[in-house]
Motif scaffolding. Structure first.
Motif, PDB file in Angstrom:
ATOM      1  N   ILE A  49      -2.301  15.885  39.881  1.00  0.00           N
ATOM      2  CA  ILE A  49      -2.127  15.392  38.512  1.00  0.00           C
ATOM      3  C   ILE A  49      -2.494  13.907  38.437  1.00  0.00           C
ATOM      4  O   ILE A  49      -1.984  13.098  39.192  1.00  0.00           O
ATOM      5  N   GLY A  50      -3.391  13.582  37.519  1.00  0.00           N
ATOM      6  CA  GLY A  50      -3.827  12.206  37.334  1.00  0.00           C
ATOM      7  C   GLY A  50      -3.331  11.584  36.048  1.00  0.00           C
ATOM      8  O   GLY A  50      -3.482  10.391  35.821  1.00  0.00           O
ATOM      9  N   MET A  51      -2.716  12.426  35.196  1.00  0.00           N
ATOM     10  CA  MET A  51      -2.204  11.931  33.925  1.00  0.00           C
ATOM     11  C   MET A  51      -0.907  12.646  33.591  1.00  0.00           C
ATOM     12  O   MET A  51      -0.785  13.860  33.774  1.00  0.00           O
ATOM     13  N   ALA A  52       0.053  11.884  33.105  1.00  0.00           N
ATOM     14  CA  ALA A  52       1.323  12.449  32.653  1.00  0.00           C
ATOM     15  C   ALA A  52       1.633  11.879  31.277  1.00  0.00           C
ATOM     16  O   ALA A  52       1.272  10.748  30.969  1.00  0.00           O
ATOM     17  N   LEU A  53       2.293  12.671  30.469  1.00  0.00           N
ATOM     18  CA  LEU A  53       2.630  12.261  29.119  1.00  0.00           C
ATOM     19  C   LEU A  53       4.100  12.593  28.878  1.00  0.00           C
ATOM     20  O   LEU A  53       4.529  13.711  29.139  1.00  0.00           O
ATOM     21  N   ILE A  54       4.855  11.599  28.431  1.00  0.00           N
ATOM     22  CA  ILE A  54       6.277  11.804  28.168  1.00  0.00           C
ATOM     23  C   ILE A  54       6.541  11.676  26.670  1.00  0.00           C
ATOM     24  O   ILE A  54       6.130  10.700  26.041  1.00  0.00           O
ATOM     25  N   LEU A  68      12.908  10.981  38.090  1.00  0.00           N
ATOM     26  CA  LEU A  68      11.555  11.399  37.739  1.00  0.00           C
ATOM     27  C   LEU A  68      10.821  10.273  37.017  1.00  0.00           C
ATOM     28  O   LEU A  68       9.643  10.024  37.274  1.00  0.00           O
ATOM     29  N   LYS A  69      11.516   9.571  36.143  1.00  0.00           N
ATOM     30  CA  LYS A  69      10.904   8.450  35.423  1.00  0.00           C
ATOM     31  C   LYS A  69      10.487   7.341  36.389  1.00  0.00           C
ATOM     32  O   LYS A  69       9.398   6.776  36.265  1.00  0.00           O
ATOM     33  N   ALA A  70      11.317   7.043  37.385  1.00  0.00           N
ATOM     34  CA  ALA A  70      10.962   6.035  38.394  1.00  0.00           C
ATOM     35  C   ALA A  70       9.740   6.485  39.181  1.00  0.00           C
ATOM     36  O   ALA A  70       8.852   5.677  39.488  1.00  0.00           O
ATOM     37  N   GLU A  71       9.679   7.760  39.480  1.00  0.00           N
ATOM     38  CA  GLU A  71       8.520   8.304  40.208  1.00  0.00           C
ATOM     39  C   GLU A  71       7.256   8.236  39.347  1.00  0.00           C
ATOM     40  O   GLU A  71       6.175   7.966  39.851  1.00  0.00           O
ATOM     41  N   LEU A  72       7.392   8.454  38.054  1.00  0.00           N
ATOM     42  CA  LEU A  72       6.261   8.295  37.134  1.00  0.00           C
ATOM     43  C   LEU A  72       5.707   6.878  37.213  1.00  0.00           C
ATOM     44  O   LEU A  72       4.503   6.680  37.350  1.00  0.00           O
ATOM     45  N   ARG A  75       3.933   6.372  40.702  1.00  0.00           N
ATOM     46  CA  ARG A  75       2.700   7.134  40.950  1.00  0.00           C
ATOM     47  C   ARG A  75       1.623   6.926  39.887  1.00  0.00           C
ATOM     48  O   ARG A  75       0.450   7.138  40.148  1.00  0.00           O
ATOM     49  N   PHE A  76       2.054   6.604  38.680  1.00  0.00           N
ATOM     50  CA  PHE A  76       1.122   6.437  37.567  1.00  0.00           C
ATOM     51  C   PHE A  76       1.314   5.018  37.020  1.00  0.00           C
ATOM     52  O   PHE A  76       2.025   4.813  36.029  1.00  0.00           O
ATOM     53  N   PRO A  77       0.689   4.032  37.646  1.00  0.00           N
ATOM     54  CA  PRO A  77       0.986   2.623  37.330  1.00  0.00           C
ATOM     55  C   PRO A  77       0.482   2.142  35.967  1.00  0.00           C
ATOM     56  O   PRO A  77       0.924   1.106  35.486  1.00  0.00           O
ATOM     57  N   HIS A  78      -0.409   2.871  35.344  1.00  0.00           N
ATOM     58  CA  HIS A  78      -0.962   2.444  34.059  1.00  0.00           C
ATOM     59  C   HIS A  78      -0.307   3.263  32.955  1.00  0.00           C
ATOM     60  O   HIS A  78      -0.459   4.478  32.896  1.00  0.00           O
ATOM     61  N   ALA A  79       0.425   2.592  32.083  1.00  0.00           N
ATOM     62  CA  ALA A  79       1.139   3.291  31.019  1.00  0.00           C
ATOM     63  C   ALA A  79       0.883   2.629  29.680  1.00  0.00           C
ATOM     64  O   ALA A  79       0.704   1.416  29.591  1.00  0.00           O
ATOM     65  N   ARG A  80       0.844   3.459  28.655  1.00  0.00           N
ATOM     66  CA  ARG A  80       0.667   2.952  27.293  1.00  0.00           C
ATOM     67  C   ARG A  80       1.456   3.828  26.337  1.00  0.00           C
ATOM     68  O   ARG A  80       1.407   5.053  26.412  1.00  0.00           O
ATOM     69  N   THR A  86       4.564   8.288  25.752  1.00  0.00           N
ATOM     70  CA  THR A  86       4.107   7.318  26.740  1.00  0.00           C
ATOM     71  C   THR A  86       3.147   8.071  27.632  1.00  0.00           C
ATOM     72  O   THR A  86       3.479   9.127  28.187  1.00  0.00           O
ATOM     73  N   VAL A  87       1.933   7.549  27.751  1.00  0.00           N
ATOM     74  CA  VAL A  87       0.890   8.157  28.564  1.00  0.00           C
ATOM     75  C   VAL A  87       0.783   7.368  29.866  1.00  0.00           C
ATOM     76  O   VAL A  87       0.643   6.154  29.838  1.00  0.00           O
ATOM     77  N   TYR A  88       0.849   8.071  30.987  1.00  0.00           N
ATOM     78  CA  TYR A  88       0.767   7.463  32.307  1.00  0.00           C
ATOM     79  C   TYR A  88      -0.507   7.937  33.000  1.00  0.00           C
ATOM     80  O   TYR A  88      -0.812   9.130  33.001  1.00  0.00           O
ATOM     81  N   LEU A  89      -1.247   6.981  33.583  1.00  0.00           N
ATOM     82  CA  LEU A  89      -2.482   7.300  34.320  1.00  0.00           C
ATOM     83  C   LEU A  89      -2.386   6.765  35.739  1.00  0.00           C
ATOM     84  O   LEU A  89      -1.848   5.686  35.968  1.00  0.00           O
ATOM     85  N   ARG A  90      -2.959   7.517  36.666  1.00  0.00           N
ATOM     86  CA  ARG A  90      -2.993   7.056  38.064  1.00  0.00           C
ATOM     87  C   ARG A  90      -3.918   5.865  38.196  1.00  0.00           C
ATOM     88  O   ARG A  90      -3.610   4.911  38.859  1.00  0.00           O
ATOM     89  N   GLU A  91      -5.101   5.965  37.610  1.00  0.00           N
ATOM     90  CA  GLU A  91      -6.083   4.877  37.758  1.00  0.00           C
ATOM     91  C   GLU A  91      -6.752   4.583  36.465  1.00  0.00           C
ATOM     92  O   GLU A  91      -6.807   5.297  35.572  1.00  0.00           O
TER      93      GLU A  91
END
Length: 91
Positions: A49-54, A68-72, A75-80, A86-91
């Motif tokens: 998984i390269g993208m997560a959305l909360i 789980l939020k801390a792990e997000l 693992r997914f340092p770019h968030a907007r 909230t969209v989280y991306l790995r890179e």
């Protein structure tokens, strides 16, 4: 990739993004809480998984587990924040 992680209760995101759900969970309040967080994290690894959305505008399910939020964030340092999500991306 063809998989993303969207929760809680974000079934519409899979349809609208034309991506697949790597879990069997459609609505989080139906999911078995026993071992849920480690199971989700393993799924991220298994499916690459390269993208997560909360979803921050909760209707039925509880907020995302703090572990789980801390792990997000780890693992997914770019968030907007986009609207209620909230969209989280790995890179």
């Amino acid at each position: 990739g063809s998989y993303i992680y969207a929760a809680p209760d974000c079934t519409q995101v899979y349809f609208l993004s034309e991506r697949q759900n790597p879990t069997r969970t459609m609505f989080d309040f139906f999911d078995d809480p026993t071992g849920r967080t480690p199971r989700i994290i393993r799924t991220w690894d298994e499916y690459g998984i390269g993208m997560a959305l909360i979803n921050n505008a909760l209707t039925f399910s509880a907020p995302v587990d703090p572990v789980l939020k801390a792990e997000l964030h780890s693992r997914f340092p770019h968030a907007r924040r986009i609207g209620p999500f909230t969209v989280y991306l790995r890179e």
